[in-house]
Motif scaffolding. Structure first.
Motif, PDB file in Angstrom:
ATOM      1  N   LEU A  42       1.106  -1.152  -0.046  1.00 39.79           N
ATOM      2  CA  LEU A  42       0.033   0.040  -0.008  1.00 39.79           C
ATOM      3  C   LEU A  42       0.836   1.224  -0.193  1.00 39.79           C
ATOM      4  CD1 LEU A  42      -2.733  -1.122   2.504  1.00 39.79           C
ATOM      5  CD2 LEU A  42      -2.752  -1.168   0.143  1.00 39.79           C
ATOM      6  N   LEU A  43       2.324   1.181  -0.312  1.00 35.23           N
ATOM      7  CA  LEU A  43       2.920   2.400  -0.459  1.00 35.23           C
ATOM      8  C   LEU A  43       2.706   3.309  -1.298  1.00 35.23           C
ATOM      9  CD1 LEU A  43       6.606   0.650   0.653  1.00 35.23           C
ATOM     10  CD2 LEU A  43       5.039   2.178   2.268  1.00 35.23           C
ATOM     11  N   ASP A  44       2.793   4.669  -0.900  1.00 32.41           N
ATOM     12  CA  ASP A  44       2.348   5.498  -1.967  1.00 32.41           C
ATOM     13  C   ASP A  44       3.696   6.439  -2.510  1.00 32.41           C
ATOM     14  OD1 ASP A  44       1.564   7.794  -3.576  1.00 32.41           O
ATOM     15  OD2 ASP A  44       0.441   8.897  -1.706  1.00 32.41           O
ATOM     16  N   PRO A  45       4.132   6.327  -3.591  1.00 31.74           N
ATOM     17  CA  PRO A  45       5.520   6.949  -4.369  1.00 31.74           C
ATOM     18  C   PRO A  45       5.365   8.605  -4.018  1.00 31.74           C
ATOM     19  CG  PRO A  45       3.891   6.228  -5.939  1.00 31.74           C
ATOM     20  CD  PRO A  45       3.352   5.660  -4.802  1.00 31.74           C
ATOM     21  N   ASN A  46       4.270   9.176  -3.566  1.00 32.43           N
ATOM     22  CA  ASN A  46       4.240  10.299  -3.421  1.00 32.43           C
ATOM     23  C   ASN A  46       4.400  10.964  -2.132  1.00 32.43           C
ATOM     24  OD1 ASN A  46       3.676  11.318  -6.485  1.00 32.43           O
ATOM     25  ND2 ASN A  46       1.573  10.319  -6.026  1.00 32.43           N
ATOM     26  N   ALA A  47       4.156  10.090  -1.108  1.00 33.55           N
ATOM     27  CA  ALA A  47       4.283  10.358   0.274  1.00 33.55           C
ATOM     28  C   ALA A  47       5.937  10.476   0.722  1.00 33.55           C
ATOM     29  CB  ALA A  47       3.680   9.181   0.962  1.00 33.55           C
ATOM     30  N   LEU A  48       6.250  11.264   1.704  1.00 32.16           N
ATOM     31  CA  LEU A  48       7.411  11.396   2.187  1.00 32.16           C
ATOM     32  C   LEU A  48       7.741   9.911   2.883  1.00 32.16           C
ATOM     33  CD1 LEU A  48      10.075  12.812   3.368  1.00 32.16           C
ATOM     34  CD2 LEU A  48       8.481  13.626   5.202  1.00 32.16           C
ATOM     35  N   THR A  49       8.732   9.376   2.483  1.00 31.45           N
ATOM     36  CA  THR A  49       8.994   7.916   2.781  1.00 31.45           C
ATOM     37  C   THR A  49      10.548   7.861   3.535  1.00 31.45           C
ATOM     38  OG1 THR A  49       8.058   7.194   0.798  1.00 31.45           O
ATOM     39  CG2 THR A  49       9.514   5.848   2.040  1.00 31.45           C
ATOM     40  N   ILE A  50      10.246   7.219   4.758  1.00 29.65           N
ATOM     41  CA  ILE A  50      11.425   7.157   5.878  1.00 29.65           C
ATOM     42  C   ILE A  50      11.775   5.866   5.662  1.00 29.65           C
ATOM     43  CG2 ILE A  50      11.999   7.264   8.478  1.00 29.65           C
ATOM     44  CD1 ILE A  50       9.982   9.436   8.739  1.00 29.65           C
ATOM     45  N   GLY A  51      13.122   5.582   5.886  1.00 31.17           N
ATOM     46  CA  GLY A  51      13.354   4.170   5.851  1.00 31.17           C
ATOM     47  C   GLY A  51      14.475   3.803   7.144  1.00 31.17           C
ATOM     48  N   PHE A  52      14.140   2.584   7.654  1.00 33.04           N
ATOM     49  CA  PHE A  52      14.859   2.242   8.803  1.00 33.04           C
ATOM     50  C   PHE A  52      15.308   0.722   8.473  1.00 33.04           C
ATOM     51  CE2 PHE A  52      15.633   0.124  12.853  1.00 33.04           C
ATOM     52  CZ  PHE A  52      16.251   1.346  13.701  1.00 33.04           C
TER      53      PHE A  52
END
Length: 717
Positions: A493-503
């Motif tokens: 359900l990830l949105d490519p237009n949303a600010l995405t944080i990686g951990f």
């Protein structure tokens, strides 16, 4: 130098005109040269994808018609000839930076010992950052012409694939390494049989077969004890990384250190200096001393020579991370060994005794510290912590004068920069920029790249990451009929237009993977903002024996499958080197929040910065040196009962007040110019200072150069 023969496998359908592909496939040089990988991709795009970018497997599986067609295709042959010419020129190069500025390589082979190596996902001989650091070190030594010979374990049956149950519990599935389809080859002796060494003084005898990985100009020799000649317990020694029980762990480290030295001796390799990557292989020091005692020196003189030519790198800032073996176990395995050194029991045990707790057992780090002339931590802050931790070894010496230096880790730029980003840099920077990668001025040319080009390249990489995550979920659904909760939590359900944080890192408790989940109510308001949404991608494994780490992972997974998170939290299972590449290239922000000062260095954030991904991190490890106020965001980790509450609040504040407004402040041209400014600064400030090139040169200048001078008057070995 290497008298043994090697079996590199055969590709019977490979036409003579392109027979060099077989040689290239068995040298990991292709893994950090885009043009070499493109050559295999041109050969058969679908076969390259199915092989998961492993040219050995690809050449075994590709149909003969594709090979015949390529051998007659003028376009393919032009590319093939260019790549092979570059490959052979670099591999056969006898000069280079080390030769011109330090010493002739043939006079100064350096032995590098490590328990793990992260080189490529087709060779899963790693657990985490220590292994990738070692892999990057080998690659950079090849590039600079440093005459390195490396030793370690092959771990034939011990790679654990991560599987998550519907309730979020981590389970492991052991996977046997497919040696026939990996860039690794068995080494044969002069009689044509597999080269096998016997570990000295072990009863019953332990034997190890020798395998080889070629990493550019660097040879890495790996031992495998899974042989019929060994009893079942001994066969398991090299089965997997970091055995749980102390006795089997001790046996593993005996084979790694003493057996590794025996491998080099069997190959006729007389090394001048020894570099230990952590304390696991430190018994190699004993074998170097024993050889000199056997040649006629007494222990004091032999140990003086060995100490003067030994470098020890420690990565562990917590006492629990250092191996300590009971004296009774040491006596059981070394009672026949210490007489060969000219020592009695007490003198031998004192080599590994920690002054702070002398009755605890034989401490491998204390032993390595005592027996090495050159010692280093892996960041400036880690150096401070390490000097304080090991101060009792130097009584009467002020903490500042304790002889433990720092060499901050770095990452191998050609390996970790995404090819599309590299192509962009090629257009705007000097075409020779990779050869000047550790020069800060080189990277300032990034200022000339139009914001639109940086942003569009990054967005393409972000889409590539999300497509990859969705494809992994699809395969999990098709192949395993996985529970729908697992699929929904894995990022579909990830949105490519949303600010995405990686951990993404090992799920050890001090790394605090769940810190950002501390106040879920506040976090969900941030994530589910209709106009400025935020999403978080988690990945990583807990050690199989780390129950608290597994509970931490379960907490993260349960947050990912919670419908109230709106699909804005994802946990991607089975984190490996390939997924790491996608993540550090494709997220918008890299999150790191360990408990200070427990992060020795950390390199994943360096890889992210290299690709224009800013860090949001606790001021610990490398980020203390890397953060300049313009290239990302930082907060000081608190100390006290509500440490997690205060630190998570600091993260939320930074997100709400700084990060999110900047990311969504888009001009009329559709570009967030303020955000791109931070991206550029991240690359300019971090890439040259935290490159493996800078790191390796620093090791050479601080340690290798002087150690080689000491070695010049002593026989190598």
């Amino acid at each position: 130098m290497d008298a043994a023969k090697e079996n590199r496998g055969t590709f019977p359908y490979l036409p003579g005109r392109i027979a060099g592909l077989g040689e290239l496939a068995y040298n990991l040089w292709w893994s950090w040269h885009t043009e070499a990988r493109m050559l295999f991709k041109m050969l058969d795009r679908s076969a390259w994808k199915v092989s998961v970018h492993n040219p050995v497997k690809m050449l075994h599986d590709v149909n003969s018609e594709a090979l015949d067609a390529a051998s007659k295709d003028p376009k393919f042959l032009r590319h093939y000839d260019a790549v092979m010419a570059k490959f052979r020129a670099e591999i056969n190069e006898t000069g280079g930076w080390f030769h011109s500025g330090v010493a002739a390589p043939e006079m100064s082979p350096i032995a590098y010992f490590s328990a793990e190596y992260g080189l490529h996902h087709s060779l899963p001989f790693y657990a985490g950052g220590l292994g990738f650091l070692a892999g990057d070190f080998l690659k950079e030594c090849s590039d600079l012409g440093v005459p390195l010979i490396a030793a370690g374990f092959m771990y034939p049956g011990g790679y654990v694939r991560q599987r998550i149950t519907p309730d979020g519990w981590q389970e492991g599935e052991s996977e046997t390494v497919d040696r026939e389809n990996a860039p690794i080859c068995r080494v044969f002796d002069d009689k044509g049989g597999p080269l096998t060494i016997k570990i000295p003084f072990m009863k019953p005898p332990i034997y190890a077969e020798v395998w080889k990985i070629q990493v550019g100009r660097v040879s890495l020799y790996l031992m495998d004890t899974d042989l019929e000649v060994n009893d079942p317990w001994n066969r398991e020694i090299s089965a997997r990384l970091y055995m749980g029980g102390p006795e089997q762990r001790l046996r593993q480290e005996i084979v790694l250190g003493i057996g590794g030295a025996e491998v080099l001796s069997a190959l006729g390799i007389r090394h001048s200096i020894l570099h230990l990557n952590e304390g696991h292989p430190a018994f190699a020091i004993l074998e170097r001393i024993r050889e000199r005692v056997e040649a006629g020196l007494d222990f004091d003189k032999a140990s003086e020579q060995v100490r003067a030519t030994t470098i020890f790198t420690t990565h562990t800032p917590v006492p629990a991370g250092h191996d300590v073996f009971p004296f009774s176990l040491m006596e059981q395995y070394f009672h026949d060994y210490w007489p060969a050194l000219g020592l009695d029991r007490d003198a031998f045990m004192q080599l590994g005794m920690s002054p702070e707790n002398p009755s605890a057992g034989f401490n491998m780090t204390a032993f390595a510290m005592r027996m090495s002339e050159y010692r280093n931590a892996v960041s400036l802050r880690h150096g401070e912590v390490t000097r304080k931790m090991w101060r009792p070894l130097w009584p009467g010496v002020s903490e500042e004068e304790i002889p433990i230096k720092s060499v901050t880790n770095g990452v191998h730029i050609p390996t970790w920069i995404e090819p599309r980003m590299q192509l962009l840099l090629n257009r705007f920077m000097d075409m020779d920029w990779l050869n000047e990668q550790d020069v800060p001025e080189t990277w300032k040319l990034i200022e000339d790249i139009p914001d639109r080009e940086i942003w569009e390249t990054h967005y393409w990489l972000k889409m590539k990451l999300i497509v990859r995550i969705r494809e992994r979920a699809r395969q999990r659904w098709l192949n395993d009929s996985a529970d729908p909760h697992i699929i929904l939590a894995s990022g579909v359900l990830l949105d490519p237009n949303a600010l995405t944080i990686g951990f993404a890192r090992r799920f050890a408790t001090y790394k605090r993977a769940a810190l950002i989940l501390h106040n879920l109510g506040r976090l969900k308001k941030i994530l589910n903002d209709q106009w400025r949404p935020v999403q978080i991608i988690f990945a990583g494994k807990a050690h199989p024996d780390d129950e608290p780490g597994k509970h931490l992972l379960q907490q993260v997974f349960n947050a990912a499958k919670d419908p109230s998170s709106g699909g804005h939290i994802a946990f991607v299972e089975d984190y490996d080197e390939q997924l790491a590449q996608y993540l550090v290239h494709g997220v918008d922000v890299w999150l790191n929040n360990p408990v200070p000062p427990l992060e020795a260095c950390g390199t994943s954030g360096m890889k992210a910065s290299l690709n224009g991904v800013p860090n949001l991190s606790t001021l610990d490890g490398w980020w203390i040196e890397g953060f300049n106020g313009k290239n990302g965001w930082a907060f000081n980790g608190k100390d006290g009962e509500d440490r997690d509450g205060e630190d998570s609040a600091a993260i939320y504040d930074i997100l709400e007040k700084k990060l999110i407004p900047l990311y969504y402040n888009v001009d009329d041209d559709g570009i967030p110019h303020g955000w791109v400014r931070v991206m550029k600064e991240a690359m300019i400030s971090s890439a040259p200072l935290f490159s493996a090139r800078r790191m390796v040169k620093e090791y050479v200048e601080k340690f290798y150069r002087n150690a080689l001078k000491s070695a010049s008057g002593n026989p190598p070995g």
